[in-house]
Scaffold this motif. Structure first.
Motif, PDB file in Angstrom:
ATOM      1  N   PHE A  22      -9.845 -21.366  -0.199  1.00  0.00           N
ATOM      2  CA  PHE A  22     -10.513 -21.802  -0.954  1.00  0.00           C
ATOM      3  C   PHE A  22     -10.387 -21.591  -2.730  1.00  0.00           C
ATOM      4  O   PHE A  22      -9.250 -20.677  -2.709  1.00  0.00           O
ATOM      5  CB  PHE A  22     -11.573 -21.268  -0.906  1.00  0.00           C
ATOM      6  N   TYR A  37     -15.578 -20.364  -6.448  1.00  0.00           N
ATOM      7  CA  TYR A  37     -16.574 -19.830  -5.615  1.00  0.00           C
ATOM      8  C   TYR A  37     -16.438 -18.508  -5.480  1.00  0.00           C
ATOM      9  O   TYR A  37     -17.051 -18.658  -4.081  1.00  0.00           O
ATOM     10  CB  TYR A  37     -16.405 -21.222  -4.244  1.00  0.00           C
ATOM     11  N   HIS A  57     -19.654 -17.255  -4.935  1.00  0.00           N
ATOM     12  CA  HIS A  57     -20.323 -18.067  -3.645  1.00  0.00           C
ATOM     13  C   HIS A  57     -19.983 -17.642  -1.945  1.00  0.00           C
ATOM     14  O   HIS A  57     -18.957 -17.066  -1.394  1.00  0.00           O
ATOM     15  CB  HIS A  57     -20.257 -19.747  -3.460  1.00  0.00           C
ATOM     16  N   LYS A  89     -19.661 -17.024   1.433  1.00  0.00           N
ATOM     17  CA  LYS A  89     -18.760 -17.682   2.387  1.00  0.00           C
ATOM     18  C   LYS A  89     -19.195 -17.552   3.816  1.00  0.00           C
ATOM     19  O   LYS A  89     -19.267 -16.142   4.378  1.00  0.00           O
ATOM     20  CB  LYS A  89     -17.002 -17.341   3.066  1.00  0.00           C
ATOM     21  N   ASN A 108     -11.321 -12.609  -2.861  1.00  0.00           N
ATOM     22  CA  ASN A 108     -11.786 -13.700  -3.953  1.00  0.00           C
ATOM     23  C   ASN A 108     -10.853 -13.518  -5.098  1.00  0.00           C
ATOM     24  O   ASN A 108     -10.821 -15.281  -5.391  1.00  0.00           O
ATOM     25  CB  ASN A 108     -13.630 -13.463  -4.599  1.00  0.00           C
ATOM     26  N   ILE A 138     -18.508 -22.906   2.764  1.00  0.00           N
ATOM     27  CA  ILE A 138     -18.901 -21.766   1.746  1.00  0.00           C
ATOM     28  C   ILE A 138     -20.296 -22.998   0.798  1.00  0.00           C
ATOM     29  O   ILE A 138     -20.148 -23.712   1.329  1.00  0.00           O
ATOM     30  CB  ILE A 138     -18.043 -22.798   0.033  1.00  0.00           C
TER      31      ILE A 138
END
Length: 252
Positions: free
Chosen positions: A38, A42, A45, A47, A82, A106
């Protein structure tokens, strides 16, 4: 034309936001790890990993609330890196019921979530090799079984040999009993001689009806002086007592 272009842009944006393998193969009883990439944009955010044929019916199984989270049954683990933009999902103790469609997602507030689908195929594989403890137990059981069979076979062989020897001994006893029964029990000397191989024959002498005339008759008679002078010399036979013979003639 404009609508198709918008769909293409939306697809590119989703693909850029998160992506994963289209198909994942696994084996029953073994774990499988699925990695989705990803955009680090994000990173803040949440997951998640959900299951369903389409996004509208996708049921969330586990989601991130920190570095790693587990599902309620403990079979699924999810972790998000991340910094590097990597979402990792691990599923343990797989069965054929676990096959189907899954999604890496997400979460976005007030907007559609970004989702990337993958099809999980679970097949029957080779049976897992037993552990050392189970293998040792299997060897012990097999050893006991084969040992018991070997002892039974050995006992059967010994029993057959004993029966054969007993049968031979009985035959020998029957032969000896037949020989003993054919010999009179009262004549022990005869039995011994028969055992040593002595053979007997019977000779029968039939007496004549009347004595022949002019036949010489022998007797133990002391000779006279005249007969002693004319008697030829005779070689004495070794006997227990001396024997002398004379001739007596009967005239008509």
């Amino acid at each position: 034309m404009g609508f198709t272009f918008l769909l293409f842009i939306a697809f590119l944006s989703v693909a850029h936001a998160i992506s994963g393998p289209k198909v994942t193969s696994a084996t029953v009883g073994r774990p499988v790890t699925i990695t989705c990439r990803f955009d680090p944009y994000y990173s803040n955010h949440q997951k998640y990993w959900c299951r369903g044929y389409n996004r509208a019916t996708c049921h969330v199984l586990v989601q991130t609330h920190g570095p790693m989270m587990k599902s309620h049954d403990g079979k699924i683990k999810i972790s998000a890196d991340n910094k590097n933009g990597q979402l990792t999902v691990q599923m343990d103790q797989l069965t054929t019921n676990d096959k189907g469609w899954y999604w890496c997602g997400i979460e976005r507030h007030h907007l559609l979530d970004y989702l990337s689908p993958t099809e999980l195929k679970v097949t029957e594989g080779q049976k897992l090799f037993p552990s050392d403890k189970e293998r040792l137990r299997l060897f012990i059981i097999l050893g006991i079984i084969f040992g018991t069979l070997a002892m039974m076979l050995l006992g059967l062989v010994i029993l057959v040999i004993k029966k054969i020897r007993k049968h031979k001994d009985n035959d020998n006893r029957e032969k000896e009993s037949t020989i003993e029964n054919s010999i009179p029990k009262s004549n022990s000397v005869l039995s011994k001689e028969l055992a040593e191989g002595v053979t007997y024959a019977t000779v029968t002498i039939l007496p004549s009806d009347r004595p022949q005339e002019d036949a010489p008759t022998y007797d133990n008679v002391k000779p006279s002086n005249s007969q002693e002078a004319i008697k030829p010399s005779v070689i004495e036979t070794p006997a227990s007592e001396p024997m002398e013979y004379s001739t007596i003639v009967f005239k008509k």
